[in-house]
Design an enzyme around this catalytic site. Structure first.
Site, PDB file in Angstrom:
ATOM      1  N   CYS A  69     -11.709  -8.752 -18.759  1.00  8.67           N
ATOM      2  CA  CYS A  69     -10.703  -8.121 -17.904  1.00  8.67           C
ATOM      3  C   CYS A  69      -9.509  -9.053 -17.736  1.00  8.67           C
ATOM      4  O   CYS A  69      -9.644 -10.175 -17.220  1.00  8.67           O
ATOM      5  CB  CYS A  69     -11.308  -7.779 -16.546  1.00  8.67           C
ATOM      6  SG  CYS A  69     -12.824  -6.792 -16.647  1.00  8.67           S
ATOM      7  N   CYS A 202     -17.176   2.940  -2.909  1.00  6.14           N
ATOM      8  CA  CYS A 202     -15.944   2.198  -2.658  1.00  6.14           C
ATOM      9  C   CYS A 202     -15.312   1.943  -4.016  1.00  6.14           C
ATOM     10  O   CYS A 202     -15.915   1.300  -4.874  1.00  6.14           O
ATOM     11  CB  CYS A 202     -16.280   0.882  -1.937  1.00  6.14           C
ATOM     12  SG  CYS A 202     -14.900  -0.263  -1.747  1.00  6.14           S
ATOM     13  N   ARG A 272      -7.943   0.234   2.136  1.00  7.93           N
ATOM     14  CA  ARG A 272      -8.090  -1.191   2.442  1.00  7.93           C
ATOM     15  C   ARG A 272      -7.053  -2.016   1.681  1.00  7.93           C
ATOM     16  O   ARG A 272      -6.913  -1.884   0.464  1.00  7.93           O
ATOM     17  CB  ARG A 272      -9.494  -1.663   2.058  1.00  7.93           C
ATOM     18  CG  ARG A 272      -9.782  -3.121   2.417  1.00  7.93           C
ATOM     19  CD  ARG A 272     -11.171  -3.518   1.943  1.00  7.93           C
ATOM     20  NE  ARG A 272     -12.161  -2.544   2.368  1.00  7.93           N
ATOM     21  CZ  ARG A 272     -13.346  -2.384   1.779  1.00  7.93           C
ATOM     22  NH1 ARG A 272     -13.674  -3.129   0.737  1.00  7.93           N
ATOM     23  NH2 ARG A 272     -14.198  -1.486   2.225  1.00  7.93           N
TER      24      ARG A 272
END
Length: 391
Positions: A69, A202, A272
Site C-alpha cells: 500500500c 467501520c 471520524r
C-alpha cells in the site's frame, strides 16, 4: 445557497444526495466555506448533538507488512524510520488501552500490520480483547487486522469485539494505482464479513493521495452503499520513505470540504476525523468538530498526534462535550440495527445517483513549497516502547 439548503433537508431525512450535489460541495469557494460548515453542522447536530466520541489506537504489531500500500509507512519496501515490533502480549495491550480509556476514550482500536490474521493470530487477539474488557468496564473494542478469512469475524465477535475496521481508502477505479498485492474487492468482502458476523462495520477513506473530486465522491458513495456504522476520514500523512512521501495535496479548507461532503452523504453515521488531522487541518481542527462527531485521541499507529490533553481542551473550547460510556453513539434507528437492510441507502428514497456531462474540475494540487514535513513525526512512545503515551 440553494445547494446547501437542499443538502441539509436531505441529510435530516437520511436521503442520498446526487453525485452532482456531492461534487458541488467539493467545488465550493473559500468564500462559501463557513456556509458549508454551518450547513453540514446542522446535519451533524441533528443526529449527534454536540457529543464527540473519543477513540484510542493500540498498535499491536508494527511494521514489516508484506503488502505494498503506497500510503503506508509499514508497507513492503518502506524506509520510513518507524517502530518495528512483533505482537504485544495481552497484558501489554491492556495497559496501553488503559491509558486511552483514562484520557476519555470510549473505544479502543486494536490494529496489527499484515495482509490478514492467521487463526493463531485471531486466538491471540481474542485473548487481548477479553483482557481489555475485563480491565476496562464499558469500553468498546474494534479490531483492525487486515483481510478476514471465513469464520474469523465470528470468532472475534465471540471474544467480545464490538466492531471491525477495514477501510476502502479510495475509489474502485483507482485502487490498483495505490496497492497491487490485494484488490478493492478483497476489502469490500472483509467489510461484508464483519457485517454478517454481527460486528459494527467501520470503513473509511484516505484523502490526499492525488485523487480527483470524482474519486472522493465515488469512494464515499461506495461507503454509503456498504452501510458501515463508522466512517473514518484519514488525511494522508506523507512519510518520507514511502511512494507517496512527496504528495502534499491538501489544504485545511479542502479537508473541511471533504468532511462536509462525507457528512452530507452519510448523515447519520459516525464520521471520524482520523489520521493526519494535525498535519493538514492544523489550526482549523476545531471547525472540523462541526462536521465529524468522532476523533482519535493522542498518537496514531506510527506517527505522533496531538497530545490528549490538547484534544480535550479543543473539544471543550469549541463548545462540544466528550461522549460518555453510558451514551449511545449512533441514532436510535441505527443502534437498533434497523438501517442494515443490505441496500445500503437507508431512507434514500431512490437510486440517488444523477449523471452530468460536466463535473467540477479538481482543485489545483499543492506544491512542494507547501509541504509541512515538520508536522510529520514518527511515534516513539506508547505501545511497543518503554515510554508513556500522550493520551
Amino acid at each position: 445557497m440553494d445547494l446547501l439548503n437542499t443538502l441539509v433537508d436531505k441529510g435530516l431525512r437520511r436521503e442520498l444526495p446526487t453525485r452532482d450535489e456531492a461534487l458541488a460541495v467539493l467545488a465550493t469557494s473559500d468564500d462559501d466555506l463557513l456556509d458549508v460548515v454551518a450547513a453540514a453542522g446542522k446535519v451533524r447536530r441533528h443526529w449527534f448533538g454536540r457529543r464527540v466520541k473519543l477513540n484510542y489506537l493500540v498498535n499491536l504489531k508494527s511494521g514489516l507488512c508484506p503488502e505494498d500500500c503506497s500510503y503506508c509507512s509499514q508497507r513492503l519496501g518502506s524506509t520510513a524510520g518507524i517502530l518495528k515490533y512483533t505482537w504485544l502480549k495481552p497484558d501489554q495491550a491492556s495497559e496501553a488501552a488503559a491509558a486511552g480509556v483514562a484520557g476519555g476514550a470510549k473505544r479502543v482500536c486494536l490494529v496489527a500490520s499484515g495482509r490478514g490474521p492467521t487463526d493463531r493470530d485471531v486466538a491471540r487477539v481474542s485473548e487481548t480483547i477479553r483482557t481489555i474488557k475485563d480491565n476496562n468496564e464499558g469500553v468498546e473494542v474494534c479490531a483492525c487486522l487486515g483481510l478476514l478469512s471465513d469464520g474469523q469475524a465470528e470468532r472475534l465477535r465471540e471474544a467480545g469485539a464490538d466492531a471491525y475496521n477495514h477501510n476502502l481508502n479510495t475509489s474502485e477505479a483507482t485502487y490498483g494505482e495505490i496497492t497491487t498485492t490485494h484488490t478493492y474487492e478483497d476489502r469490500v468482502d472483509t467489510v461484508q464479513k464483519a457485517h454478517a458476523a454481527g460486528l459494527s462495520a467501520c470503513s473509511g477513506l484516505i484523502a490526499g493521495m492525488g485523487e480527483t473530486d470524482e474519486d472522493l465522491v465515488d469512494v464515499v458513495f461506495s461507503l454509503r452503499e456498504l452501510d458501515p456504522d463508522s466512517v473514518p476520514v484519514n488525511f494522508l500523512i506523507p512519510f518520507e520513505g514511502t511512494p507517496l512521501g512527496k504528495e502534499w495535496n491538501l489544504t485545511p479548507q479542502r479537508c473541511l470540504r471533504i468532511l462536509a461532503m462525507t457528512r452530507f452523504v452519510c448523515p447519520d453515521v459516525e464520521v471520524r476525523i482520523a489520521g493526519g488531522r494535525e498535519v493538514h487541518l492544523r489550526t482549523m481542527q476545531p471547525l472540523a468538530l462541526h462536521l465529524a462527531n468522532s476523533i482519535f485521541l493522542g498518537d496514531y499507529l506510527t506517527s505522533e498526534g496531538q497530545a490528549g490533553k490538547a484534544d480535550l481542551e479543543m473539544i471543550a473550547d469549541a463548545g462540544f462535550e466528550v461522549e460518555g460510556t453510558d451514551q449511545v453513539t449512533l441514532p436510535e434507528h441505527r443502534a437498533a440495527g434497523g438501517c442494515h437492510d443490505g441496500g445500503g441507502v437507508c431512507g434514500s428514497g431512490g437510486g440517488g445517483a444523477c449523471g452530468s456531462d460536466a463535473a467540477p474540475e479538481a482543485s489545483e494540487p499543492r506544491t512542494a513549497a507547501d509541504a509541512r514535513t515538520d508536522l510529520v513525526a514518527v511515534r516513539r512512545r506508547g505501545a511497543g516502547t518503554d515510554l508513556a503515551p500522550n493520551a
